[in-house]
Write a protein that holds these residues in place. Structure first.
Motif, PDB file in Angstrom:
ATOM      1  N   UNK A   1       8.497   8.576  -8.399  1.00  0.00           N
ATOM      2  CA  UNK A   1       9.717   8.667  -9.193  1.00  0.00           C
ATOM      3  C   UNK A   1      10.262   7.266  -9.437  1.00  0.00           C
ATOM      4  N   UNK A   2       9.774   6.627 -10.442  1.00  0.00           N
ATOM      5  CA  UNK A   2      10.157   5.243 -10.677  1.00  0.00           C
ATOM      6  C   UNK A   2      11.121   5.088 -11.831  1.00  0.00           C
ATOM      7  N   UNK A   3      11.386   6.155 -12.593  1.00  0.00           N
ATOM      8  CA  UNK A   3      12.283   6.027 -13.728  1.00  0.00           C
ATOM      9  C   UNK A   3      13.692   5.716 -13.260  1.00  0.00           C
TER      10      UNK A   3
ATOM     11  N   UNK B   1       6.683  -0.505   7.514  1.00  0.00           N
ATOM     12  CA  UNK B   1       6.996  -0.275   6.095  1.00  0.00           C
ATOM     13  C   UNK B   1       7.103   1.203   5.722  1.00  0.00           C
ATOM     14  N   UNK B   2       6.155   2.019   6.185  1.00  0.00           N
ATOM     15  CA  UNK B   2       6.183   3.436   5.829  1.00  0.00           C
ATOM     16  C   UNK B   2       7.352   4.152   6.482  1.00  0.00           C
ATOM     17  N   UNK B   3       7.629   3.841   7.743  1.00  0.00           N
ATOM     18  CA  UNK B   3       8.745   4.505   8.419  1.00  0.00           C
ATOM     19  C   UNK B   3      10.078   4.122   7.787  1.00  0.00           C
ATOM     20  N   UNK B   4      10.232   2.845   7.385  1.00  0.00           N
ATOM     21  CA  UNK B   4      11.483   2.418   6.747  1.00  0.00           C
ATOM     22  C   UNK B   4      11.632   3.029   5.363  1.00  0.00           C
ATOM     23  N   UNK B   5      10.515   3.205   4.645  1.00  0.00           N
ATOM     24  CA  UNK B   5      10.581   3.852   3.329  1.00  0.00           C
ATOM     25  C   UNK B   5      11.066   5.286   3.461  1.00  0.00           C
TER      26      UNK B   5
ATOM     27  N   UNK C   1      14.429  -2.151  -5.920  1.00  0.00           N
ATOM     28  CA  UNK C   1      14.459  -0.686  -5.909  1.00  0.00           C
ATOM     29  C   UNK C   1      13.135  -0.044  -6.294  1.00  0.00           C
ATOM     30  N   UNK C   2      12.253  -0.775  -6.972  1.00  0.00           N
ATOM     31  CA  UNK C   2      10.955  -0.231  -7.348  1.00  0.00           C
ATOM     32  C   UNK C   2       9.883  -0.469  -6.298  1.00  0.00           C
ATOM     33  N   UNK C   3      10.216  -1.204  -5.250  1.00  0.00           N
ATOM     34  CA  UNK C   3       9.215  -1.585  -4.237  1.00  0.00           C
ATOM     35  C   UNK C   3       9.823  -1.475  -2.844  1.00  0.00           C
ATOM     36  N   UNK C   4      10.174  -0.261  -2.457  1.00  0.00           N
ATOM     37  CA  UNK C   4      10.835  -0.065  -1.164  1.00  0.00           C
ATOM     38  C   UNK C   4       9.928  -0.439   0.005  1.00  0.00           C
ATOM     39  N   UNK C   5       8.627  -0.101  -0.095  1.00  0.00           N
ATOM     40  CA  UNK C   5       7.716  -0.450   0.982  1.00  0.00           C
ATOM     41  C   UNK C   5       7.553  -1.954   1.120  1.00  0.00           C
ATOM     42  N   UNK C   6       7.428  -2.637  -0.017  1.00  0.00           N
ATOM     43  CA  UNK C   6       7.310  -4.097   0.004  1.00  0.00           C
ATOM     44  C   UNK C   6       8.566  -4.730   0.594  1.00  0.00           C
ATOM     45  N   UNK C   7       9.738  -4.260   0.146  1.00  0.00           N
ATOM     46  CA  UNK C   7      10.996  -4.792   0.669  1.00  0.00           C
ATOM     47  C   UNK C   7      11.099  -4.575   2.172  1.00  0.00           C
ATOM     48  N   UNK C   8      10.696  -3.383   2.634  1.00  0.00           N
ATOM     49  CA  UNK C   8      10.736  -3.100   4.070  1.00  0.00           C
ATOM     50  C   UNK C   8       9.734  -3.941   4.828  1.00  0.00           C
TER      51      UNK C   8
ATOM     52  N   UNK D   1       0.818  -1.209   0.000  1.00  0.00           N
ATOM     53  CA  UNK D   1       0.000   0.000   0.000  1.00  0.00           C
ATOM     54  C   UNK D   1       0.854   1.261   0.000  1.00  0.00           C
ATOM     55  N   UNK D   2       1.932   1.268   0.790  1.00  0.00           N
ATOM     56  CA  UNK D   2       2.766   2.467   0.842  1.00  0.00           C
ATOM     57  C   UNK D   2       3.614   2.632  -0.413  1.00  0.00           C
ATOM     58  N   UNK D   3       3.845   1.560  -1.173  1.00  0.00           N
ATOM     59  CA  UNK D   3       4.491   1.704  -2.476  1.00  0.00           C
ATOM     60  C   UNK D   3       3.581   2.433  -3.460  1.00  0.00           C
TER      61      UNK D   3
END
Length: 383
Positions: free
Chosen positions: A183-185, A106-110, A310-317, A57-59
């Motif tokens: 900013x995903x580019x 997840x949001x705090x780590x992002x 790198x495209x899914x920082x919230x998911x990774x966190x 969700x945060x991604x």
């Protein structure tokens, strides 16, 4: 980063509170090993399921309001845990606390990774805040419950309420009218294969640390003959672990993340075994060594996961701080079952298998490109 580290400390204080509450539940309500490990399961079961969902969700959309809300709910669950007379009521209260922890991470780590950039030490400070909170959990819980018993648990919610309100006001001031563009580019490709191996590594560590979190106080109490000694052992575990987390960022800057992770897990195998084998007060330095080796890789898991995806920082966190970590709590009843069937010493010895698995999985990891070119979404919504 100071704000995030302090908030992380308050949030994870309530994770550290759970193993400190367990001996009081055993003493006042006569829980067995299996029931005690079920309390740890309550803290992690719901968190394990929903934390990656919060990451997804945060991604898609920044949700900075989850940061103060999550820590407040985490505190409320712990505050309610001593009030219910039934095991089910206690289990559900601890489960509520786990839900708050899941919403927070997840949001705090992002946001923390955006502040830290490509460096390792910045993220170590954020992770250090969480481990300091773990260490403070027993420090807060023990005197409160010793003075008032389990009925005094509502007093434990006060840090969450204060920190939640303060964080909400500060995030509201910091948010402002910013662009919500994603900013995903040029973010690079997601490496799911190595992220999967990293998840195995973190799960191995998680089961070891949750096993120690749940049973160390009981084990040291038996070994030394003092409940206070058991609580001190938890403080050593979390306190030295906090130092290890910060040291991990420094060592990664000198040796590289992969070499640091592999070395730490190789050294943790004899250290964890020694906790179960050494006699008397000699257990304390062994706890310190085990904590150091298990916590040095902690912040490196997070940055590696974010660089693999790198495209899914919230998911990774959500996975490296959530699912993969919380699954250790799900495995805790199995450790309790071993203790019931054999002895607590054999249950602790069984944990040494997990660092071996983590070391083997870490051999398949490589250092990914640094995540520094891409700016994750700004925290645009008011808290």
């Amino acid at each position: 980063m100071v704000l995030l580290a302090v908030g992380h400390a308050v949030d994870d204080l309530y994770q550290g509170a759970v193993p400190a509450i367990v001996p009081f539940l055993v003493a006042e309500r006569h829980y067995g090993y299996l029931a005690a490990s079920g309390i740890t399961l309550a803290a992690t079961l719901l968190s394990s399921v929903v934390q990656p969902l919060f990451g997804v969700l945060t991604d898609r959309r920044p949700m900075p309001w989850l940061v103060p809300l999550g820590m407040t709910v985490a505190g409320a669950g712990i505050g309610l845990s001593g009030l219910g007379s039934s095991y089910a009521a206690t289990w559900l209260a601890i489960c509520l606390s786990g839900l708050g922890v899941a919403a927070y991470h997840p949001e705090s780590a992002r946001i923390a990774r955006r502040v830290a950039g490509a460096g390792h030490v910045g993220m170590s400070w954020f992770s250090l805040g969480g481990n300091v909170g773990f260490a403070l959990g027993p420090v807060l819980v023990t005197p409160v419950l010793q003075a008032g018993g389990l009925g005094a648990s509502p007093f434990l919610v006060l840090p969450a309420v204060a920190a939640g309100l303060g964080t909400a006001m500060l995030l509201r001031r910091l948010s402002g009218p910013r662009s919500a563009a994603q900013h995903t580019a040029s973010a690079g490709r997601d490496d799911w294969r190595r992220f999967g191996l990293l998840t195995v590594v973190v799960i191995g560590r998680s089961i070891v640390t949750f096993g120690l979190n749940t049973f160390l106080a009981l084990w040291v109490t038996q070994r030394v003959g003092s409940r206070t000694a058991g609580e001190v052992a938890l403080v050593v575990l979390f306190g030295v672990g906090a130092l290890g987390t910060l040291l991990g960022g420094v060592l990664a800057g000198r040796w590289g993340r992969i070499r640091t992770v592999r070395t730490a897990y190789a050294l943790s195998v004899p250290a964890v075994a020694a906790v179960a084998l050494v006699p008397g007060y000699a257990v304390f330095p062994m706890v310190a060594i085990a904590a150091l080796t298990l916590y040095v890789p902690f912040s490196l898991h997070v940055t590696l996961g974010q660089d693999y995806l790198p495209n899914r920082l919230g998911t990774a966190s959500g996975v490296t701080l959530g699912l993969a970590v919380s699954v250790g709590g799900i495995a805790a009843p199995a450790v309790g079952a071993i203790a019931n069937a054999t002895s607590l010493q054999w249950a602790l010895l069984s944990l040494t298998v997990l660092p071996v698995i983590a070391s083997l999985a870490a051999r398949g990891l490589t250092d990914p490109p640094q995540h520094g070119q891409v700016r994750p979404p700004e925290p645009t919504e008011a808290a």
